[in-house]
Write a protein that holds these residues in place. Structure first.
Motif, PDB file in Angstrom:
ATOM      1  N   LYS A 170     -61.675-108.379 -76.749  1.00 37.48           N
ATOM      2  CA  LYS A 170     -61.443-107.045 -76.776  1.00 37.48           C
ATOM      3  C   LYS A 170     -62.709-106.751 -76.150  1.00 37.48           C
ATOM      4  O   LYS A 170     -61.965-104.975 -75.931  1.00 37.48           O
ATOM      5  CB  LYS A 170     -61.205-106.694 -78.622  1.00 37.48           C
ATOM      6  CG  LYS A 170     -62.606-106.797 -79.806  1.00 37.48           C
ATOM      7  CD  LYS A 170     -61.943-106.497 -80.753  1.00 37.48           C
ATOM      8  CE  LYS A 170     -63.674-106.540 -81.656  1.00 37.48           C
ATOM      9  NZ  LYS A 170     -64.970-105.636 -81.082  1.00 37.48           N
ATOM     10  N   ASP A 171     -63.490-106.974 -76.084  1.00 35.61           N
ATOM     11  CA  ASP A 171     -64.574-106.588 -75.641  1.00 35.61           C
ATOM     12  C   ASP A 171     -64.238-106.814 -74.717  1.00 35.61           C
ATOM     13  O   ASP A 171     -65.643-106.794 -73.166  1.00 35.61           O
ATOM     14  CB  ASP A 171     -66.039-106.277 -75.582  1.00 35.61           C
ATOM     15  CG  ASP A 171     -66.188-106.302 -77.401  1.00 35.61           C
ATOM     16  OD1 ASP A 171     -65.456-105.350 -77.905  1.00 35.61           O
ATOM     17  OD2 ASP A 171     -66.759-107.312 -78.942  1.00 35.61           O
ATOM     18  N   ASN A 172     -63.356-107.455 -73.202  1.00 36.41           N
ATOM     19  CA  ASN A 172     -63.483-107.832 -72.289  1.00 36.41           C
ATOM     20  C   ASN A 172     -64.045-108.457 -71.762  1.00 36.41           C
ATOM     21  O   ASN A 172     -64.540-109.456 -70.220  1.00 36.41           O
ATOM     22  CB  ASN A 172     -63.616-106.721 -71.238  1.00 36.41           C
ATOM     23  CG  ASN A 172     -62.764-106.633 -69.899  1.00 36.41           C
ATOM     24  OD1 ASN A 172     -61.147-107.400 -70.024  1.00 36.41           O
ATOM     25  ND2 ASN A 172     -63.682-105.942 -68.424  1.00 36.41           N
TER      26      ASN A 172
ATOM     27  N   ASN B  47     -52.053-111.885 -67.367  1.00 34.59           N
ATOM     28  CA  ASN B  47     -52.873-110.983 -68.669  1.00 34.59           C
ATOM     29  C   ASN B  47     -53.418-110.917 -69.578  1.00 34.59           C
ATOM     30  O   ASN B  47     -52.757-109.808 -70.235  1.00 34.59           O
ATOM     31  CB  ASN B  47     -54.421-109.831 -67.693  1.00 34.59           C
ATOM     32  CG  ASN B  47     -54.309-110.174 -66.087  1.00 34.59           C
ATOM     33  OD1 ASN B  47     -55.278-110.166 -65.701  1.00 34.59           O
ATOM     34  ND2 ASN B  47     -53.891-109.590 -64.823  1.00 34.59           N
ATOM     35  N   VAL B  48     -54.398-111.554 -70.101  1.00 31.41           N
ATOM     36  CA  VAL B  48     -54.050-111.349 -72.107  1.00 31.41           C
ATOM     37  C   VAL B  48     -55.318-111.338 -72.598  1.00 31.41           C
ATOM     38  O   VAL B  48     -56.172-111.590 -72.716  1.00 31.41           O
ATOM     39  CB  VAL B  48     -53.485-112.948 -72.668  1.00 31.41           C
ATOM     40  CG1 VAL B  48     -53.083-112.960 -74.090  1.00 31.41           C
ATOM     41  CG2 VAL B  48     -52.290-113.533 -72.284  1.00 31.41           C
ATOM     42  N   THR B  49     -55.266-110.489 -73.526  1.00 31.66           N
ATOM     43  CA  THR B  49     -56.480-109.527 -74.582  1.00 31.66           C
ATOM     44  C   THR B  49     -56.298-110.384 -75.925  1.00 31.66           C
ATOM     45  O   THR B  49     -55.756-110.454 -76.307  1.00 31.66           O
ATOM     46  CB  THR B  49     -56.524-108.112 -74.865  1.00 31.66           C
ATOM     47  OG1 THR B  49     -56.816-107.351 -73.159  1.00 31.66           O
ATOM     48  CG2 THR B  49     -57.854-107.466 -75.215  1.00 31.66           C
ATOM     49  N   MET B  50     -56.849-111.150 -76.525  1.00 33.58           N
ATOM     50  CA  MET B  50     -56.640-111.277 -77.615  1.00 33.58           C
ATOM     51  C   MET B  50     -57.417-110.781 -79.039  1.00 33.58           C
ATOM     52  O   MET B  50     -58.022-110.247 -79.219  1.00 33.58           O
ATOM     53  CB  MET B  50     -57.678-112.923 -77.927  1.00 33.58           C
ATOM     54  CG  MET B  50     -57.432-114.156 -76.152  1.00 33.58           C
ATOM     55  SD  MET B  50     -55.554-115.143 -76.639  1.00 33.58           S
ATOM     56  CE  MET B  50     -56.365-116.228 -77.848  1.00 33.58           C
TER      57      MET B  50
ATOM     58  N   ASP C  52     -61.274-122.014 -68.768  1.00 32.57           N
ATOM     59  CA  ASP C  52     -62.306-122.225 -68.621  1.00 32.57           C
ATOM     60  C   ASP C  52     -63.693-121.044 -69.208  1.00 32.57           C
ATOM     61  O   ASP C  52     -63.193-120.123 -69.690  1.00 32.57           O
ATOM     62  CB  ASP C  52     -62.631-122.620 -67.038  1.00 32.57           C
ATOM     63  CG  ASP C  52     -61.963-121.050 -65.904  1.00 32.57           C
ATOM     64  OD1 ASP C  52     -62.354-120.163 -66.841  1.00 32.57           O
ATOM     65  OD2 ASP C  52     -61.981-121.570 -65.158  1.00 32.57           O
ATOM     66  N   PHE C  53     -64.143-121.568 -68.355  1.00 34.62           N
ATOM     67  CA  PHE C  53     -65.457-120.820 -69.060  1.00 34.62           C
ATOM     68  C   PHE C  53     -65.423-119.626 -68.314  1.00 34.62           C
ATOM     69  O   PHE C  53     -66.359-118.552 -69.512  1.00 34.62           O
ATOM     70  CB  PHE C  53     -67.002-121.123 -68.495  1.00 34.62           C
ATOM     71  CG  PHE C  53     -68.179-120.727 -69.331  1.00 34.62           C
ATOM     72  CD1 PHE C  53     -68.509-122.505 -70.690  1.00 34.62           C
ATOM     73  CD2 PHE C  53     -69.326-120.369 -69.405  1.00 34.62           C
ATOM     74  CE1 PHE C  53     -69.646-122.306 -71.411  1.00 34.62           C
ATOM     75  CE2 PHE C  53     -70.004-119.959 -70.452  1.00 34.62           C
ATOM     76  CZ  PHE C  53     -69.888-120.909 -71.673  1.00 34.62           C
ATOM     77  N   ASP C  54     -65.026-118.861 -67.601  1.00 29.01           N
ATOM     78  CA  ASP C  54     -64.780-117.882 -67.179  1.00 29.01           C
ATOM     79  C   ASP C  54     -63.314-116.838 -68.123  1.00 29.01           C
ATOM     80  O   ASP C  54     -62.602-115.620 -67.591  1.00 29.01           O
ATOM     81  CB  ASP C  54     -63.925-117.649 -65.003  1.00 29.01           C
ATOM     82  CG  ASP C  54     -65.823-118.209 -65.014  1.00 29.01           C
ATOM     83  OD1 ASP C  54     -67.068-117.369 -65.932  1.00 29.01           O
ATOM     84  OD2 ASP C  54     -65.824-118.903 -64.012  1.00 29.01           O
TER      85      ASP C  54
ATOM     86  N   GLU D 255     -74.890-109.948 -73.922  1.00 33.12           N
ATOM     87  CA  GLU D 255     -74.373-110.289 -73.448  1.00 33.12           C
ATOM     88  C   GLU D 255     -74.371-112.169 -73.009  1.00 33.12           C
ATOM     89  O   GLU D 255     -75.563-112.723 -72.890  1.00 33.12           O
ATOM     90  CB  GLU D 255     -74.415-109.648 -71.840  1.00 33.12           C
ATOM     91  CG  GLU D 255     -73.133-110.650 -70.680  1.00 33.12           C
ATOM     92  CD  GLU D 255     -73.351-110.086 -69.605  1.00 33.12           C
ATOM     93  OE1 GLU D 255     -72.150-110.385 -69.022  1.00 33.12           O
ATOM     94  OE2 GLU D 255     -73.494-108.848 -69.535  1.00 33.12           O
ATOM     95  N   ASN D 256     -73.627-113.289 -73.700  1.00 35.38           N
ATOM     96  CA  ASN D 256     -74.361-114.452 -73.679  1.00 35.38           C
ATOM     97  C   ASN D 256     -75.098-114.950 -74.888  1.00 35.38           C
ATOM     98  O   ASN D 256     -75.423-116.519 -74.411  1.00 35.38           O
ATOM     99  CB  ASN D 256     -74.330-114.727 -72.154  1.00 35.38           C
ATOM    100  CG  ASN D 256     -74.062-114.690 -71.343  1.00 35.38           C
ATOM    101  OD1 ASN D 256     -71.908-114.605 -71.408  1.00 35.38           O
ATOM    102  ND2 ASN D 256     -74.130-114.050 -70.024  1.00 35.38           N
ATOM    103  N   LEU D 257     -75.675-113.843 -75.318  1.00 37.84           N
ATOM    104  CA  LEU D 257     -76.544-114.086 -75.863  1.00 37.84           C
ATOM    105  C   LEU D 257     -75.757-114.124 -78.290  1.00 37.84           C
ATOM    106  O   LEU D 257     -75.217-112.918 -78.239  1.00 37.84           O
ATOM    107  CB  LEU D 257     -78.056-113.764 -76.589  1.00 37.84           C
ATOM    108  CG  LEU D 257     -78.716-113.884 -77.357  1.00 37.84           C
ATOM    109  CD1 LEU D 257     -79.863-115.115 -77.345  1.00 37.84           C
ATOM    110  CD2 LEU D 257     -79.921-112.835 -77.144  1.00 37.84           C
TER     111      LEU D 257
END
Length: 919
Positions: free
Chosen positions: A29-31, A90-93, A51-53, A839-841
Motif C-alpha cells: 500500500k506504500d508502493n 500491476n498489483v497492490t497487495m 524478485d527483490f524489486d 526506507e529499507n530499515l
C-alpha cells in the motif's frame, strides 16, 4: 491445399500457445516492492515468485483467457484475469493478518488458521527473516505456549504443555514429513542436523495431543517444518553470519554460520535443489559444583558429588572397606571400627577437562522433483545428511562427536494424496559419555579397590595419630589421590584417548550406534469426489525399528533388535449453517507387535460468529497415546548411579551381570560373587523410598505399557477492532503415565520372604536399578494461553502472550514416582518491531520472562530460577544487490541463565549477517 493450410494453422496455434508472457510488478500500500510473492496459474502448478524489486516474468504454454493467483503470507490472496498473450500486471497487495495464514497440519488439509479446529502456531518467512535469535530454530521460543530447552549451543529441544526432557519423547518433529529423531537415543535432533535456514518455507506447531492423525508419540505436540519446492522457489541464495558468544565460564569466542541454496526449474516437468550449511562455535561450558546429593555442601565433604563433576559418583561405605581389609589380613581386627559408617566418593573431574566444547554442524541435502504431466502430480527424491558435534544431556552428559545422521525419502503426491517412504540411519561417530570417561580415567590410573583401600588405611593411621575426623578425611583423600592423573598432562590425555575409544562401560565410555528407522505413510483426500457430502480422508503408516548399539546401549549383544508398528486412520469434516459451523471427526488405530492395539479418536467443532465472520470459537476432545521408547523397552546400561534395564518381556533376562559380594554376603551364599538379571529389578526389589525411610518394603513395579491421555480444549480466535486475539485452555488426564522408578535389588535373598535380603541391604550387597513402568497414580495437567497482536504508532507491530501451565499430581500417592513436568507455571513474551521504519530499515525486539520451576530428569533434579531475556535485531535491505544486512544480539541484559538443571549457563550472542537473494 487443405493439408498445408491446416499444418500452417496448427503451427501458428502452437507458436501462439507457447508464447503467452505475463510480466508484472507487485507493491504494498506504500508502493514498496514486495519480494517472494507467489504468482501461480490457477489450476496448474506453473508459477514463479517476485524478485527483490517486486517484479516477475512468467511464460506459460496456455492461451488466454485464464487466471493467475497472487499470494504471500501476511497479505490477502488476489486473482487477475489474463486476456492477452503479452499482458502486464500491476498489483497492490492488501495486508492481511495472521488469521489469514494457511496451515495444513491441523487437519492434514489446507485451511485458514482462523478456522483451524485446534490450536496451531505458525512461523513463516516473515517471522524467519525478522527473528532476533541467532538461528531461525531458536526463534521458535518466542511463540505462544512454546518452551525451548537449551542443552548446548547447537542442541535445543522444543516442547509444549509440560512433561519434557531433552529426549522429549512426547513431542514429534517432522521435516518434510520425516521424523527428525534419533532411532536409538530417542531425542529429537532439533536443528543440529535438520533444515537449512534458506530452505525453510514454513513451520507449524500443534501443541497438545495429535495422535488421531499422526499416531503414537504425537502426544504433547508436533512440529512441522516444510521446505521450499524448487518449482516454486528457484534461484541461488546464500547467507554468511559471524558473531561472538560470551559466557563467564567460557569467555568470549567467535562463531561462524554460512549457508547456500541452489534451485533450478529445468522445465515444467523437472526441478532440483541442493542445500549446504555449516556452523562452528564454542559451546556453553557447564561448571556447576553444586552437590547433587545435598545442595550446599562444598567439595571437602567425603561423599561429595558435584553436578558437573564426574567420577565422584563412585562411592562406597568406608567401614565396609575396612571390614574387607580385615578379612584379607591387611589391618588388625577391630581397626575397622575407627572408620565412620558413612560413604566416601572418589575424586572427580570437572566437565571442561573432559570435552573440548566444539560445537559444529554440517548439513547437506539434495532433492529432485519430477512432474511427469506438468501438473500437480509430483514424484520426488530427497536425500539429507548431517554431521554434528555438541553436548547432549540425557542420562549423563554426552559429548556427541562427529554424530552422523542420514535420511532418504521417495514421495509421490498431488493435491489429493501422498505416498512416501523414508529411512533414517545414524552413526554415533566418536561420541562418548563424559561421566564414564571420568570414572574410567580414575580406574585406569588406580582401581576402586586400591583407591578405597588406601583411603581407609590412611584414615585409620591419621586417626591413631590424633587427627580429628575432618582432618583424617582430608589426609586420607590426599594419600589416595597421590599421583592422580591431572588434566593437561600427557598421562591424562593418553588415558582419555584409551577410555573414549573403548565401548565397554566397565573400562571405557564410547557409545556405538548404527540403528535405523524405516517408515512409510500415505494419505488420500476424497474431497474432490465427496465435497457434496463431506471432506473425507484416509491414511496409514508403517514403521520398523532396527536397534544396533553393539551391546553398548541396548541388550543387542548378539545382533540387532527389530520390531515394528503400524496405524490406519480416517477423518471426516463437514461445514454446516452457511459454512459457519465446521465439524471434524477422526479416529486412528495403531498396533505394535509388542503391545495390544489402541484407538485414538478426536472430535472437534469450530463456529464462526459475527456479521463480518470475525470471531471463531472452537472446542475439541481427543485421546492420544505413546508407545514406550526403544530405551524404555530394550536398554541395558550401567549408568553409574543406577543400572537401567528396559522392561520389554524379552529384555528382562537378556541383561546379566555378576557383582562382588561383601565378606558377610560371601559367607551367606558360599560364593564371592552374585549373578543378577534385569528381571530382578521388576520381581525381586525394594522400593527406594521405603529403604530411605527405614522400613524396607517390596517394590511394586510392572513392566511398561503404552501411556494414554484424554485432552479437552476450548479456544477462540478473532479480531476486536485493532486487536487480534487468540486464546486457548486445556485439561489433560493421563492414564498409565510412563516414567522411571528406582529400586534396590539385593544380591541375595528373596524380598519379603527371608532375612537374607535385609542382610544384603545392611551389608551394602545391593544394586540400584532404574525401571521403566507406569504410574498407578492419577496424573493431570491443565493450563492455557492468550496472545494479542495489534498495530501501534501507525505501522509498528506489537505482540504479547501469556502462558499458564500446571500439573495435578499427588506425590504422596506414589512416593518413588517422578513426573518430570519440567515447565514454568507462568511465561510472558512480548515482541515489538517494524519491518519498514524508514526506507529499507527495520528492527525487532523480543522479551521473555519465565517463572522458576523444578527440573526432574535422569541426569539430576534441581531448581531452575526465573529469568528475563531481551533479544534485538536491526536490519537494512540492500536492493541494489538483492541482500539484507542484519545486526543482532541475544540476552542483552547479560544475566546468564539456564532452562534445565545441569546444563551450562546461557550467555550472550552477538552477530552480523548478510543474506543474499533469499525469497
Amino acid at each position: 491445399m487443405k493439408i498445408p493450410l491446416a499444418l500452417l494453422f496448427f503451427l501458428f496455434f502452437i507458436t501462439s500457445y507457447s508464447q503467452t508472457t505475463i510480466s508484472g510488478n507487485v507493491v504494498d500500500k506504500d508502493n514498496v516492492p514486495v519480494l517472494g510473492v507467489n504468482v501461480l496459474v490457477l489450476g496448474t502448478s506453473v508459477g514463479t515468485v517476485t524478485d527483490f524489486d517486486g517484479k516477475f516474468n512468467l511464460r506459460v504454454e496456455q492461451t488466454p483467457p485464464f487466471t493467475i493467483e497472487i499470494s504471500n503470507v501476511g497479505y490477502e490472496t488476489q486473482t487477475v484475469r489474463i486476456t492477452s498473450v503479452n499482458q502486464e500486471v500491476n498489483v497492490t497487495m492488501v495486508e492481511g493478518t495472521s488469521l489469514d495464514e494457511i496451515v495444513v497440519s491441523a487437519s492434514r488439509t489446507p485451511e485458514r488458521i482462523f478456522e483451524s479446529p485446534v490450536t496451531v502456531e505458525r512461523f513463516g518467512l516473515k517471522e524467519i527473516r525478522n527473528t532476533t535469535a541467532a538461528s531461525f530454530y531458536a526463534g521458535l521460543e518466542n511463540l505462544k505456549g512454546v518452551d525451548v530447552n537449551t542443552s548446548s549451543l547447537t542442541f535445543q529441544s522444543v516442547n509444549t504443555r509440560g512433561f519434557a526432557t531433552f529426549a522429549n519423547t512426547r513431542f514429534v518433529q517432522l521435516v518434510d514429513g520425516m521424523d527428525n529423531s534419533s532411532p536409538a537415543l530417542n531425542f529429537v535432533l532439533g536443528n543440529l542436523l535438520g533444515m537449512t535456514e534458506l530452505d525453510v518455507r514454513s513451520i507449524e506447531l500443534l501443541p497438545g495431543a495429535s495422535s488421531a492423525l499422526y499416531g503414537a508419540n504425537a502426544f504433547n505436540g508436533i512440529l512441522f517444518m516444510q521446505s521450499k519446492n524448487p518449482f516454486d522457489f528457484p534461484g541461488i541464495s546464500a547467507y554468511y553470519k559471524q558473531g561472538l558468544t560470551s559466557q563467564d565460564a567460557a569467555g568470549t569466542n567467535p562463531f561462524y554460520d554460512l549457508g547456500i541454496r541452489a534451485a533450478h526449474k529445468f522445465s515444467d516437468k523437472l526441478a532440483a535443489k541442493v542445500n549446504f550449511a555449516y556452523f562452528q562455535g564454542t559451546d556453553w561450558h557447564a561448571v556447576s559444583e553444586e552437590d547433587v546429593l545435598l545442595p550446599g555442601r562444598d567439595r571437602s565433604h567425603p561423599n561429595y558429588d558435584g553436578l558437573n563433576i564426574y567420577g565422584d559418583e563412585v562411592s562406597t561405605n568406608i567401614r565396609g572397606v575396612g571390614q574387607a581389609l580385615v578379612s584379607l589380613g591387611r589391618i588388625p581386627a577391630g581397626a575397622e571400627n575407627l572408620l565412620p559408617n558413612a560413604s566416601v566418593s572418589r575424586t572427580g573431574y570437572l566437565e571442561p577437562a573432559l570435552t573440548d566444547y566444539n560445537a559444529e554442524s554440517i548439513k547437506l541435502d539434495a532433492a529432485i522433483h519430477y512432474r511427469p504431466f506438468a501438473d500437480d502430480l509430483e514424484i520426488s527424491y530427497v536425500g539429507k545428511a548431517g554431521w554434528g558435534s555438541t553436548i547432549y544431556q540425557g542420562l549423563n552428559r554426552y559429548a556427541l562427536k562427529d554424530f552422523f545422521l542420514q535420511q532418504h525419502k521417495i514421495e509421490v503426491q498431488n493435491a489429493n494424496f501422498f505416498v512416501r517412504g523414508y529411512i533414517t540411519d545414524e552413526d554415533a561417530g566418536d561420541s562418548y559419555d563424559t561421566r564414564f570417561t571420568a570414572i574410567n580415567i580414575n580406574r585406569t590410573w588406580k582401581s576402586d579397590q586400591q583407591w578405597f583401600g588406601e583411603y581407609a588405611g590412611a584414615f585409620i593411621t591419621s586417626t591413631l595419630q590424633g587427627a580429628g575426623t575432618e582432618q583424617a578425611h582430608a589426609i586420607a583423600r590426599q594419600t589416595a589421590d597421590t599421583g592422580r592423573l591431572e588434566p593437561g598432562s600427557t598421562e591424562f590425555q593418553n588415558a582419555f584417548n584409551e577410555v573414549t575409544t573403548d565401548p565397554d562401560l566397565a573400562t571405557g565410555s564410547q557409545f556405538k550406534d548404527a540403528s535405523q528407522l524405516r517408515h512409510a505413510d500415505a494419505n488420500y483426500n476424497f474431497t474432490h469426489l465427496t465435497e457434496d457430502i463431506a471432506e473425507i480422508q484416509v491414511g496409514g503408516s508403517y514403521r520398523q525399528y532396527r536397534l544396533n548399539s553393539f551391546g553398548t546401549i541396548f541388550t543387542d549383544y548378539d545382533g540387532p533388535i527389530s520390531y515394528s508398528e503400524y496405524g490406519i486412520y480416517t477423518q471426516l469434516q463437514k461445514k454446516l449453517l452457511e459454512e459457519r459451523l465446521k465439524l471434524t471427526g477422526s479416529i486412528r488405530y495403531d498396533k505394535s507387535e509388542l503391545f495390544e492395539g489402541n484407538f485414538s479418536p478426536r472430535l472437534s467443532l469450530a463456529y464462526t460468529a459475527g456479521v463480518s465472520r470475525s470471531h471463531n470459537f472452537r472446542a475439541s476432545v481427543q485421546t492420544g497415546f505413546r508407545y514406550p521408547t526403544t530405551q524404555d523397552l530394550f536398554i541395558g546400561l550401567d549408568a553409574g548411579r543406577a543400572i537401567l534395564v528396559g522392561s520389554a518381556e524379552a529384555n528382562l533376562d537378556r541383561y546379566v551381570r555378576t557383582f562382588p559380594l561383601s565378606g558377610a554376603g560371601a559367607a551367606v551364599t558360599g560364593s564371592p560373587t552374585a549373578t543378577i538379571t534385569g528381571r530382578a529389578a521388576y520381581e525381586n526389589s525394594f522400593s527406594l523410598n521405603s529403604v530411605q525411610s527405614g522400613a524396607p518394603q517390596a517394590a511394586d513395579v510392572d513392566i511398561v505399557k503404552p501411556e494414554q491421555v484424554t485432552a479437552y480444549e476450548v479456544g477462540y480466535r478473532g479480531r476486536a477492532g485493532r486487536f487480534i486475539v487468540d486464546l486457548n485452555a486445556y485439561y489433560n488426564g493421563y492414564k498409565d503415565f510412563i516414567s522411571n522408578e528406582t529400586v534396590l535389588v539385593p544380591l541375595y535373598g528373596t524380598v519379603g520372604d527371608n532375612a537374607q535380603s535385609l542382610l544384603a541391604l545392611q551389608q551394602g550387597d545391593f544394586k540400584a536399578f532404574q525401571t521403566y513402568t507406569n504410574s498407578p497414580a492419577d496424573v493431570k495437567s491443565f493450563g492455557g494461553s492468550i496472545g494479542i497482536t495489534t498495530k501501534v504508532f501507525g505501522n509498528y507491530d506489537l505482540d504479547g502472550n501469556y502462558t499458564y501451565a500446571e500439573q495435578d499430581f499427588d506425590q504422596s500417592s506414589a512416593p518413588d514416582f517422578r513426573t518430570a513436568f519440567n515447565t514454568p507455571k507462568h511465561k510472558v513474551k512480548f515482541s515489538f518491531g517494524n519491518t519498514e521504519v524508514y526506507e529499507n530499515l527495520g528492527f525487532n525486539i523480543n522479551y521473555r520472562w519465565s517463572d522458576a520451576y523444578f527440573w526432574q530428569a535422569t541426569f539430576a533434579d534441581g531448581k531452575v530460577p526465573s529469568f528475563s531475556v531481551f533479544d534485538a535485531q536491526v536490519n537494512y535491505k540492500l536492493p541494489s544487490i538483492n541482500s539484507m544486512l542484519k545486526l543482532g544480539a541475544t540476552n542483552l541484559g547479560g544475566k546468564e541463565y539456564y532452562t534445565a538443571y545441569g546444563t551450562g549457563l546461557i550467555g550472550q550472542q552477538y552477530y552480523l549477517s548478510l543474506t543474499f537473494n533469499n525469497f
